[in-house]
Design a protein around this motif. Sequence first.
Motif: not given
Length: 241
Positions: A77-78, A88-90, A201-205, A223-225
Amino acid sequence: MKRIAIVGAMHEELRALLDAMPDERPVLRAGREFWVGHLAGQEVVVVLSRIGKVAAATTAALLLSEFDVSRIVFTGTAGGLAPGVNVGDVVVADALLQHDMDASPLFPRHEVPLYGRARFATDATMSAGLAQASRTMLADLGAPQARVHCGLVVSGDRFVSERAENDALCARLPDALAVEMEGAALAQVCHDFGVPFAVVRTVSDRADDHAHVDFNRFVAEVASRYTLGLVQHYLDKLPAP
């Protein structure tokens, strides 16, 4: 073909990947469990990077010296930095930089001493494949609002969770898309070994005052999915071993 290394930054990511491996077996090195087996028909080794640049560098060096690895894919994540990089973006990195590297005045700020560079480029072919795999994964999961971004990702040994620090990073590195804690260290090790790598990276915040809110829940539920889906799509498109 040598093994493909999949490095996850979170325990939830690692569990999702291991659940999809039919024949994983652990190999212990330097207190780390490296899981050797197959995923999507490819020979892989999966490992948890641990948190921070030193831990990530140690993990990468072990992969490259002990496990006959031909390439490394790093997931995690990032925090989003650039406008439009939303939760939710990548983000697929095309280069990595240590935002907390500062050996000035001996060297320019951010430049890694004795390397003559601040940025370490990812492998273009791997990154393009992961970007396409991410788009396919998002479509499969029914997330049409989520976007895939490609560009600079910056790393440092600090969880960025304050608006002031976010703004300072954006001002100093205006082309940075996202911030995390491991990728640039892995990039430097792969550069030393001459091994291609990519970081997704999945954007978590948004790396601001709300960065800590529901972070663990996001990793577990989203993120895990994302990681499992995009890694499987990426491996599916590779030539059969």
